[in-house]
Design an enzyme around this catalytic site. Structure first.
Site, PDB file in Angstrom:
ATOM      1  CE1 TYR A  26      10.898 -12.938   2.480  1.00 14.70           C
ATOM      2  CE2 TYR A  26       9.213 -10.851   2.958  1.00 14.70           C
ATOM      3  CZ  TYR A  26       9.655 -12.060   3.636  1.00 14.70           C
ATOM      4  OH  TYR A  26       9.664 -12.136   4.432  1.00 14.70           O
ATOM      5  N   GLY A  57      13.881 -19.876  14.266  1.00 12.09           N
ATOM      6  CA  GLY A  57      13.145 -18.591  14.236  1.00 12.09           C
ATOM      7  C   GLY A  57      11.380 -19.007  14.288  1.00 12.09           C
ATOM      8  CG  ASN A  74      21.953  -2.286  -7.990  1.00 10.53           C
ATOM      9  OD1 ASN A  74      21.963  -1.397  -9.425  1.00 10.53           O
ATOM     10  ND2 ASN A  74      21.261  -0.886  -6.753  1.00 10.53           N
TER      11      ASN A  74
HETATM   12  P1  NAD Z   1      14.204 -17.700   8.931  1.00  7.29           P
HETATM   13  O1  NAD Z   1      14.819 -17.432   8.132  1.00  7.29           O
HETATM   14  O2  NAD Z   1      14.867 -17.437  10.589  1.00  7.29           O
HETATM   15  O3  NAD Z   1      14.290 -19.095   9.111  1.00  7.29           O
HETATM   16  C1  NAD Z   1      13.988 -19.585   7.910  1.00  7.29           C
HETATM   17  C2  NAD Z   1      14.046 -20.458   7.534  1.00  7.29           C
HETATM   18  O4  NAD Z   1      13.729 -22.052   6.504  1.00  7.29           O
HETATM   19  C3  NAD Z   1      15.492 -21.131   7.975  1.00  7.29           C
HETATM   20  O5  NAD Z   1      16.341 -22.237   8.700  1.00  7.29           O
HETATM   21  C4  NAD Z   1      15.830 -21.716   6.757  1.00  7.29           C
HETATM   22  O6  NAD Z   1      17.270 -23.042   6.627  1.00  7.29           O
HETATM   23  C5  NAD Z   1      15.286 -22.776   6.079  1.00  7.29           C
HETATM   24  N1  NAD Z   1      14.952 -22.444   4.906  1.00  7.29           N
HETATM   25  C6  NAD Z   1      15.723 -21.586   3.666  1.00  7.29           C
HETATM   26  N2  NAD Z   1      14.943 -22.301   2.768  1.00  7.29           N
HETATM   27  C7  NAD Z   1      14.699 -23.565   2.318  1.00  7.29           C
HETATM   28  C8  NAD Z   1      14.874 -24.516   1.860  1.00  7.29           C
HETATM   29  N3  NAD Z   1      15.105 -24.124   0.499  1.00  7.29           N
HETATM   30  N4  NAD Z   1      13.673 -25.385   2.131  1.00  7.29           N
HETATM   31  C9  NAD Z   1      14.075 -25.620   3.835  1.00  7.29           C
HETATM   32  N5  NAD Z   1      13.845 -24.760   4.451  1.00  7.29           N
HETATM   33  C10 NAD Z   1      14.664 -23.988   3.824  1.00  7.29           C
HETATM   34  O7  NAD Z   1      12.813 -16.810   8.640  1.00  7.29           O
HETATM   35  P2  NAD Z   1      12.416 -16.006   9.884  1.00  7.29           P
HETATM   36  O8  NAD Z   1      12.339 -15.126  10.620  1.00  7.29           O
HETATM   37  O9  NAD Z   1      11.755 -17.467  11.549  1.00  7.29           O
HETATM   38  O10 NAD Z   1      10.973 -16.414   9.286  1.00  7.29           O
HETATM   39  C11 NAD Z   1       9.752 -16.817   9.284  1.00  7.29           C
HETATM   40  C12 NAD Z   1       8.620 -17.225   8.052  1.00  7.29           C
HETATM   41  O11 NAD Z   1       8.033 -15.727   8.706  1.00  7.29           O
HETATM   42  C13 NAD Z   1       9.471 -16.799   6.892  1.00  7.29           C
HETATM   43  O12 NAD Z   1       7.965 -17.589   5.676  1.00  7.29           O
HETATM   44  C14 NAD Z   1       8.640 -15.161   6.102  1.00  7.29           C
HETATM   45  O13 NAD Z   1       9.442 -14.705   5.226  1.00  7.29           O
HETATM   46  C15 NAD Z   1       8.318 -14.859   7.298  1.00  7.29           C
HETATM   47  N6  NAD Z   1       8.105 -13.488   7.913  1.00  7.29           N
HETATM   48  C16 NAD Z   1       8.840 -13.103   8.689  1.00  7.29           C
HETATM   49  C17 NAD Z   1       9.329 -11.936   9.430  1.00  7.29           C
HETATM   50  C18 NAD Z   1      10.043 -11.429   9.721  1.00  7.29           C
HETATM   51  O14 NAD Z   1       9.892 -10.126  11.133  1.00  7.29           O
HETATM   52  N7  NAD Z   1      11.088 -12.408  10.741  1.00  7.29           N
HETATM   53  C19 NAD Z   1       8.224 -10.814   8.704  1.00  7.29           C
HETATM   54  C20 NAD Z   1       7.208 -11.005   7.329  1.00  7.29           C
HETATM   55  C21 NAD Z   1       7.652 -12.773   7.224  1.00  7.29           C
END
Ligand code: NAD
Length: 439
Positions: free
Chosen positions: A344, A212, A290
């Site tokens: 979140y 991601g 919930n």
């Molecule tokens: P994703 O869920 O695809 O990837 C998150 C990664 O974090 C995963 O590889 C997961 O294994 C890892 N992870 C989870 N818990 C962990 C831990 N305890 N220690 C180490 N690694 C851990 O998320 P994404 O969509 O690529 O998002 C990345 C960031 O961007 C996040 O912080 C998310 O909140 C933020 N974000 C994403 C979006 C979106 O549209 N995708 C929007 C707003 C914010």
């Protein structure tokens, strides 16, 4: 899931049909690639009133590409110096210089209004400079054709600190950033030996980097010359190893909530870290009524508490070196709220609180900057799983009428990470194409 509408509206029949039906017409965004590293055309340098920084700003702009001060046929960017605007009457000068040329901006062009911080002592100046915020945010919403509009506030005696930010905003790297107000401090920037690889010789660690957005951040930091350490949970170690191998990076399988996470990170980077990117997250969505305590607690722990713990420990131990950059990942959900995401959104809003409070102290005590990206709708596996109607609404309800890509978040992170971005501190920059409603 791919954005089929974006491809369809890129064709002649698609444009015809969507226009007839009154549907959004997203313009394909021109992002950075080795073939398109910069904007395709000159920058128009405009000045409202009697600015004291015309020459200095002109020199900074010239360093980013060709600059013109008279009319150009199809400028790729327009920079409007409003540093001299200190009364509402001065706003007429902004209209006088920009209105006659605004239609000539090339598709996918950039408008950057350079202003100063609204004064605490002069309410006339404050009114005029704050007015520019409303102006910029509105122009961003109406300009269309993939163009972006930003307000950059910089103290006139600190213009030299604006180089990396002007380069970012006036480049394809900021394709999905619009309607932002960025305020620079007056810290002197570190010189950059080579703008192609501004992170050469630097070490960066990215959490949640197996896939991601995190994988994209790691990739862009590596492109910019950094040695990268990719961290992710041990359960994702195969995907992590593949990502790290692809980038020539090191892999650190580690849950960021582990008690010894900071020590393990420090041990992996014995020479210290120059860039620390907190990107890892989890979601455990439920309406609050919930929401069991464990879902609440696990999200706050991964998304906020672990960021606080590791940041504190790595700063205290000096693992994040002087000149270092900490970049955290917030979210539009932490600003606007989101149905089913109280946990979140609380965590992500907490990130914003952390950044605003720590940034000045981290700079004073450790010589480290702290900033956050706040992504909106980014095309990832997570957003592909959102039900169709909500997904389409999320994608289109922004000025660019499309979702962003992981690389858009990564490019913004890489700008924060640059050694020359010392003056960029305590900023929350939304990578969201600018929401149509609200800020
Ligand atoms: P994703 O869920 O695809 O990837 C998150 C990664 O974090 C995963 O590889 C997961 O294994 C890892 N992870 C989870 N818990 C962990 C831990 N305890 N220690 C180490 N690694 C851990 O998320 P994404 O969509 O690529 O998002 C990345 C960031 O961007 C996040 O912080 C998310 O909140 C933020 N974000 C994403 C979006 C979106 O549209 N995708 C929007 C707003 C914010």
């Amino acid at each position: 899931m791919a954005d089929r509408c974006l491809h369809f509206t890129g064709t002649a029949p698609g444009r015809f049909l969507t226009r007839r039906l009154g549907l959004p017409q997203p313009a394909p965004l021109r992002r950075w690639s080795p073939q398109t590293p910069s904007l395709d055309g000159p920058l128009l340098h405009l000045t409202a009133g009697d600015s004291a920084v015309t020459e200095e700003l002109g020199a900074l702009l010239t360093a980013t590409g060709p600059v013109v001060t008279a009319r150009a046929e199809r400028p790729a960017g327009m920079v409007v110096d409003t540093t001299a605007v200190d009364t509402p009457r001065g706003l007429a000068d902004v209209h006088a210089v920009l209105h006659p040329v605004i239609r000539s901006l090339a598709p996918g062009g950039r408008v950057v209004v350079v202003g100063v911080r609204p004064s605490a002592d002069d309410h006339h100046q404050a009114a005029a400079q704050q007015a520019l915020e409303g102006f910029v945010r509105s122009l961003g919403k109406e300009i269309g054709r993939g163009a972006t509009v930003q307000l950059l506030r910089v103290a006139p005696d600190a213009l030299a600190s604006a180089g990396s930010t002007l380069r970012f905003l006036l480049s394809p790297r900021s394709a999905y950033v619009s309607g932002q107000v960025i305020e620079l401090t007056s810290a002197a920037p570190d010189p950059v030996a080579d703008w192609e690889v501004p992170l050469a010789g630097r070490t960066a660690l990215v959490t949640g980097a197996a896939r991601g957005i995190g994988a994209s951040v790691a990739s862009v930091l590596a492109r910019d010359g950094a040695r990268v350490v990719c961290l992710d949970i041990p359960q994702a170690k195969d995907e992590l190893a593949r990502t790290a191998d692809r980038l020539g990076a090191a892999a650190l399988p580690l849950g960021i909530t582990a008690d010894d996470a900071a020590e393990r990170i420090a041990a992996t980077a014995p020479g210290g870290l120059d860039v620390l990117v907190h990107n890892a997250d989890i979601t455990r969505d439920r309406r609050f009524a919930n929401m069991p305590a464990d879902r609440w607690a696990s999200v706050v722990d991964v998304n906020l508490d672990s960021v606080l713990r590791t940041t504190d420990a790595l700063l205290k131990a000096g693992t994040v070196r002087r000149g270092g950059r900490i970049v955290a990942t917030a979210s539009i959900a932490g600003i606007a709220g989101n149905n089913g995401q109280t946990n979140y959104a609380a965590g992500k809003a907490g990130i914003i609180g952390l950044v605003r409070s720590l940034a000045p102290r981290a700079a004073a005590d450790h010589g480290v900057t702290v900033n956050a990206v706040a992504p909106g709708f980014i095309e990832t596996k997570m957003t592909a799983a959102v039900p169709l109607f909500i997904r389409e609404a999320g994608r289109r309800m922004n000025s660019l009428a499309q979702g962003g890509l992981p690389v858009d978040v990564a490019e913004t992170t890489a700008w924060f990470a640059q050694p020359s971005s010392t003056a960029v501190n305590g900023q929350i920059v939304r990578v969201y194409g600018q929401s149509l409603l609200g800020a």
